[in-house]
Design a protein around this motif. Structure first.
Motif, short mmCIF file in Angstrom:
data_model
loop_
_atom_site.label_atom_id
_atom_site.label_comp_id
_atom_site.label_asym_id
_atom_site.label_seq_id
_atom_site.Cartn_x
_atom_site.Cartn_y
_atom_site.Cartn_z
N ASN A 58 0.85 -1.18 0.00
CA ASN A 58 0.00 0.00 0.00
C ASN A 58 0.89 1.23 0.00
O ASN A 58 1.84 1.32 0.77
N VAL A 60 0.59 4.38 0.91
CA VAL A 60 0.70 5.22 2.10
C VAL A 60 1.48 4.50 3.19
O VAL A 60 2.26 5.11 3.92
N ARG A 61 1.27 3.17 3.29
CA ARG A 61 2.07 2.44 4.28
C ARG A 61 3.54 2.47 3.92
O ARG A 61 4.40 2.61 4.79
N ALA A 63 5.00 4.87 2.42
CA ALA A 63 5.47 6.21 2.80
C ALA A 63 5.72 6.26 4.30
O ALA A 63 6.72 6.83 4.75
N PRO A 112 -9.57 4.07 -2.88
CA PRO A 112 -8.98 4.03 -1.54
C PRO A 112 -8.17 2.77 -1.33
O PRO A 112 -8.52 1.69 -1.82
N PHE A 113 -7.09 2.92 -0.58
CA PHE A 113 -6.23 1.81 -0.18
C PHE A 113 -5.79 0.97 -1.38
O PHE A 113 -5.97 -0.24 -1.42
N VAL A 114 -5.25 1.65 -2.38
CA VAL A 114 -4.76 0.94 -3.55
C VAL A 114 -3.61 0.04 -3.13
O VAL A 114 -2.73 0.45 -2.39
N LEU B 89 -2.67 2.06 10.42
CA LEU B 89 -2.42 3.50 10.31
C LEU B 89 -3.36 4.29 11.21
O LEU B 89 -2.97 5.29 11.82
N PHE B 135 2.31 14.88 9.87
CA PHE B 135 2.28 13.54 9.29
C PHE B 135 1.23 12.67 9.97
O PHE B 135 0.52 11.91 9.31
N LEU B 139 -1.97 10.88 8.17
CA LEU B 139 -2.26 9.46 8.33
C LEU B 139 -3.67 9.26 8.86
O LEU B 139 -4.42 8.40 8.37
N TYR B 142 -6.18 9.90 6.15
CA TYR B 142 -6.20 8.88 5.10
C TYR B 142 -6.79 7.57 5.62
O TYR B 142 -7.62 6.94 4.96
#
Lengths: 266, 414
Positions: A58, A60-61, A63, A112-114, B89, B135, B139, B142
Motif C-alpha cells: 500500500n 501510504v504504508r 510512505a 482508496p487503499f490501492v 495507520l 504527518f 495518516l 487517510y
C-alpha cells in the motif's frame, strides 16, 4: 564518520565512557554501553523499515515506513554527533519530501487503499539491482581502513559553524598535503549554483500555477460547474483542493479534486 | 543529576538511564499537565469572551477539576474504528502526532542549562520536528476512510507546508542576530533589560515578531487557521472518526505544540528566561555566585520562560475566540501574498540594520551583554563558560507546573 560504532561524540557518552572504564573492573556484571545499544537499535530500525517499504503493498504504508526508516537514519546522525545533518535529514527528507509524497499519493490515487503488487519478474530484477548495489557499497565501506579502527574517544562538541564557513568559501578543516590551491577552496560556487537552480525551479512552479489560475475565472465557479452539487457542504470543501493541486500537480487542477473525492468517499 | 547518582555509587550506565528517564518523564508532564491547565483555561477564557461563566462547579470553585473530569470521561469512552479503515495507520496516527510534539521538547531550554539535550542547532531541530506533526494528521485523515477526514488532512497538509516557509524566515532573523542556532545562547544574548530583547532590537524584528505569531498560530492549526477541523464544513476534520483516548492524544499534541511555539517565540524574541527587569543581576546574583544562587537564578528563569510561554498560549486562545475562521483561499493568500514577502523584506532589513547600525540608534543603549561565540559564553554578568550538559536540573519543572497528575486532554466546548 570514523568508527561509528565506538565513537562517542554526544555529550551523554562523554561521561558514560570514562565512567564505564572505571566501574567495569569492579562490577561483576558488565554495564550497558548505551551508545552501542542505541546504534544497533537505530540501525536495526532503519534496515527493518527499509525492508518494510519494499514488502508493503500500500502506497501510504510504504510512505510511513519510509518516514520511520529515514527518521532512524536521522537518529544515527544524532548519535554520531552530526546534529546539523540529523536535523537536515528530518527537515528535508522526513518532513518536506514525505509530506509532499503523501500529498501527491493521495491526490493521484484513484481508489482508496490501492495495493500495488509488482510482478515476479519485476521483483527479481529489483532484487538483482539492489543486491549488486549493496555489494558495491559494502565492498567500498569495508575497504576504508580508517573505518575499521576503534573509536577516537573524546571529540569536541559538535558545531554547525564549520559547515556555514565552508559554504561561504572558508574551509576550516585541514586539507591533505599536496592539494591544489592549498586545498582551501570552499563550497561557495556549488552553493550558489544550487541556489540559483532552486530559484529557477521556484519561479517556474509559480509561473505554471499562475497560468492555470488565469484560465479559469474563479475556482469556486469551476468546481461548481464541474460537479453537480451533492450538498453545499461538499462543494465548499472541494474548493480547497484545486487551490493546492495548482501547486502539487499543475497539469490537472480539477481532476485532482475529483480523485480526492473518490479517494475519500466511501 | 547523573553525576550525582554516580557519586552515590551507582554504575554509570544505570545512572545515565535514570537521569534520562527522569528528564523524559518531566518533559512528558510539561505536555500532559500543561494540556490539563490550558484546556481549563481555554474553557474559562472562551466563556468570558462570550459573556458566560464557563465551568463553575467541578472541584468546588472555578471548575478547576473540569479537565480531569473530562479526562475520566474520555477514558471510559468506547474506542471506535470505522469499518473500512486501515487499522494499523488509524491506530498509529495519534501517536505519531504526539511523538513529534514531544520530541521537539527535547531541545527546548526552560532556563539556563535546564534543557533535555542542548543542541548546537536547537532552533533548526525544533522547527524541523514540529513540521512532522502534520504527518500524524495526514495518516489519520487517510486511514479513517472518511471524506471529511481526508479533506481535513489535505487542508492541514497544504497549510502547514506553506506556512513553514514564512515561519522559517522569521526564525532565521534572531539566529542571524545572535550568530548561532543554539537556543541557549540566543536567549543568553538577550540578557539584561527589556530593551535587549530581539523584539526591540530594531523595527524590522518588531514587525517580524508579529509575522511569526501569525505563522505560529497557523502552523499549530489553531483558529482562525483551523481549517483542518472546520466543524461547520467537515464535521470535525481529520479526527472525525476518533474517540476516547486516541482522540485525546491529538489534543495533547495540539496543546503541546501551542506551548512549544510560544516558548520558541519567548526564546527567540522575548528574551527567553531573562525577565523584563534583570532582578537577579540587580540583586547581585548570578550563575557564578554559588550553587544555591545558580539554582535560584535558574528557578527564576524557569518561571519567566513558562510565564511567557503561557502568555503566548493565552494570546492564541484570545485570538481563537475573537476572529472568525478564514477560508482556505484566504489562508493561502495570507501566507503567500502577505506573510512571506513581508518576512523576506524584514529579513533583509534586519540584515542591513545589523550591518550598518549594530549598536542601535540611541547612543546610550549598549547592546552586548557579553562576548558570545558558539557553545560558550563569557560576559560581565559573571556567567561562566559552559559546556553542553545533558541533564535536566528539573526539580523546578515539577515545582512550577501546577498539575502534573495524569495526561488527559479534552476538548473545550465551542
Amino acid at each position: 564518520m570514523t568508527g561509528l560504532l565506538d565513537m562517542d561524540i554526544s555529550s551523554v557518552t562523554h561521561v558514560i565512557v570514562p565512567a564505564l572504564a572505571t566501574s567495569l573492573p569492579t562490577l561483576p556484571m558488565a554495564g550497558i554501553n548505551w551508545h552501542s545499544v542505541l546504534f544497533l537499535l537505530f540501525a536495526g530500525l532503519a534496515c527493518g523499515f527499509a525492508v518494510g517499504v519494499v514488502a508493503a503493498d500500500n502506497v501510504v504504508r510504504m510512505a510511513l515506513y519510509l518516514v520511520f526508516s529515514l527518521g532512524s537514519t536521522a537518529g544515527l546522525f544524532f548519535l554520531a554527533g552530526a546534529e546539523f545533518l540529523g536535523a537536515m535529514q528530518l527537515m528535508i527528507y522526513v518532513g518536506g519530501t514525505l509530506v509532499l509524497l503523501v500529498f501527491g499519493v493521495m491526490l493521484t490515487a484513484q481508489a482508496p487503499f490501492v495495493s500495488i503488487k509488482p510482478s515476479s519478474s519485476d521483483r527479481t530484477l529489483a532484487a538483482v539491482a539492489g543486491a549488486s548495489l549493496l555489494a558495491l557499497l559494502l565492498t567500498a565501506a569495508f575497504s576504508v581502513d580508517a573505518w575499521m579502527a576503534p573509536g577516537v574517544g573524546e571529540v569536541p562538541a559538535p558545531s554547525a559553524t564549520p559547515l556555514g564557513m565552508a559554504l561561504i568559501g572558508v574551509r576550516v578543516d585541514t586539507p591533505p598535503a599536496g592539494s591544489p590551491n592549498g586545498g582551501h577552496a570552499g563550497y561557495m560556487l556549488p552553493f550558489e549554483i544550487v541556489s540559483v537552480h532552486l530559484l529557477v525551479v521556484l519561479v517556474g512552479a509559480a509561473y505554471l500555477a499562475r497560468a492555470k489560475r488565469r484560465r479559469t475565472p474563479r475556482a469556486i465557479d469551476a468546481v461548481a460547474s464541474a460537479m453537480p452539487v451533492k450538498s453545499a457542504v461538499a462543494a465548499t470543501a472541494a474548493v480547497a483542493v484545486p487551490e493546492r493541486t495548482a501547486v502539487a500537480a499543475p497539469g490537472r487542477p480539477t481532476g485532482g479534486a475529483k480523485s480526492a473525492l473518490v479517494g475519500g468517499g466511501r | 543529576m547523573a553525576e550525582l547518582l554516580i557519586g552515590l555509587g551507582l554504575p554509570g550506565w544505570l545512572a545515565w538511564s535514570i537521569a534520562a528517564l527522569v528528564a523524559a518523564v518531566l518533559l512528558l508532564n510539561v505536555i500532559a499537565g500543561g494540556a490539563l491547565v490550558f484546556i481549563w483555561a481555554e474553557r474559562k477564557i472562551a466563556a468570558r469572551i462570550q459573556d458566560r461563566l464557563g465551568p463553575t462547579r467541578t472541584g468546588g470553585r472555578f471548575g478547576w477539576l473540569q479537565s480531569l473530569a473530562d479526562g475520566i470521561k474520555l477514558l471510559a469512552k468506547e474506542d471506535l474504528m470505522p469499518e473500512g479503515a486501515d487499522g494499523l495507520l488509524f491506530r498509529l496516527a495519534p501517536y505519531v502526532s504526539f511523538c513529534a510534539s514531544f520530541c521537539a521538547f527535547i531541545a527546548l531550554p526552560f532556563a539556563f542549562d535546564v534543557v533535555g539535550q542542548r543542541l548546537n542547532v536547537g532552533v533548526f531541530f525544533v522547527v524541523a520536528v514540529l513540521g512532522l506533526e502534520v504527518f500524524g494528521v495526514i495518516l489519520a485523515g487517510y486511514a479513517s476512510a472518511s471524506k471529511w477526514s481526508l479533506f481535513g488532512a489535505m487542508r492541514e497538509a497544504a497549510q502547514v507546508v506553506s506556512y513553514e516557509v514564512p515561519l522559517g524566515m522569521c526564525v532565521v532573523v534572531p539566529v542571524m542576530l545572535a550568530g548561532t542556532m543554539d537556543l541557549v545562547t540566543i536567549s543568553e544574548k538577550q540578557a539584561g533589560w527589556m530593551s535587549n530583547w530581539y523584539l526591540f532590537h530594531d523595527p524590522f524584528t518588531f514587525v517580524i515578531f508579529w509575522i511569526y505569531v501569525t505563522c505560529a498560530v497557523a502552523s499549530v492549526n489553531r483558529a482562525p487557521f483551523d481549517l483542518a477541523e472546520a466543524e461547520s464544513e467537515l464535521v470535525a476534520g481529520f479526527h472525525t472518526e476518533y474517540s476516547g483516548l486516541r482522540w485525546s492524544f491529538f489534543f495533547m499534541a495540539e496543546y503541546g505544540s501551542m506551548f512549544l511555539v510560544s516558548a520558541l517565540a519567548a526564546l527567540l524574541f522575548l528574551g527567553g528566561w531573562n525577565g523584563p527587569v534583570p532582578v537577579a543581576q540587580l540583586v547581585g546574583l548570578s550563575e557564578g555566585t554559588g550553587d544555591s544562587a545558580a539554582y535560584f537564578v535558574r528557578l527564576l528563569g524557569l518561571a519567566n520562560l513558562i510565564g511567557k510561554a503561557t502568555f503566548g498560549v493565552l494570546l492564541m486562545m484570545w485570538i481563537r475566540w475573537t476572529l472568525p475562521r478564514l477560508r482556505i483561499d484566504q489562508v493561502m493568500t495570507t501566507c503567500l501574498k502577505y506573510c512571506t514577502p513581508i518576512a523576506a523584506v524584514m529579513f533583509a532589513g534586519a540584515m542591513f540594520w545589523q550591518l550598518f547600525l549594530p549598536g542601535g540608534v540611541l547612543p546610550g543603549w549598549s547592546r552586548p551583554a557579553g562576548e558570545i561565540r558558539e557553545g560558550w559564553l563569557e560576559g560581565p554578568g559573571g556567567l561562566p563558560a559552559t559546556t553542553p550538559s545533558a541533564t535536566v536540573r528539573s526539580a523546578g519543572v515539577a515545582a512550577t507546573d501546577p498539575s502534573d497528575s495524569s495526561g488527559l486532554a479534552t476538548r473545550s466546548p465551542r
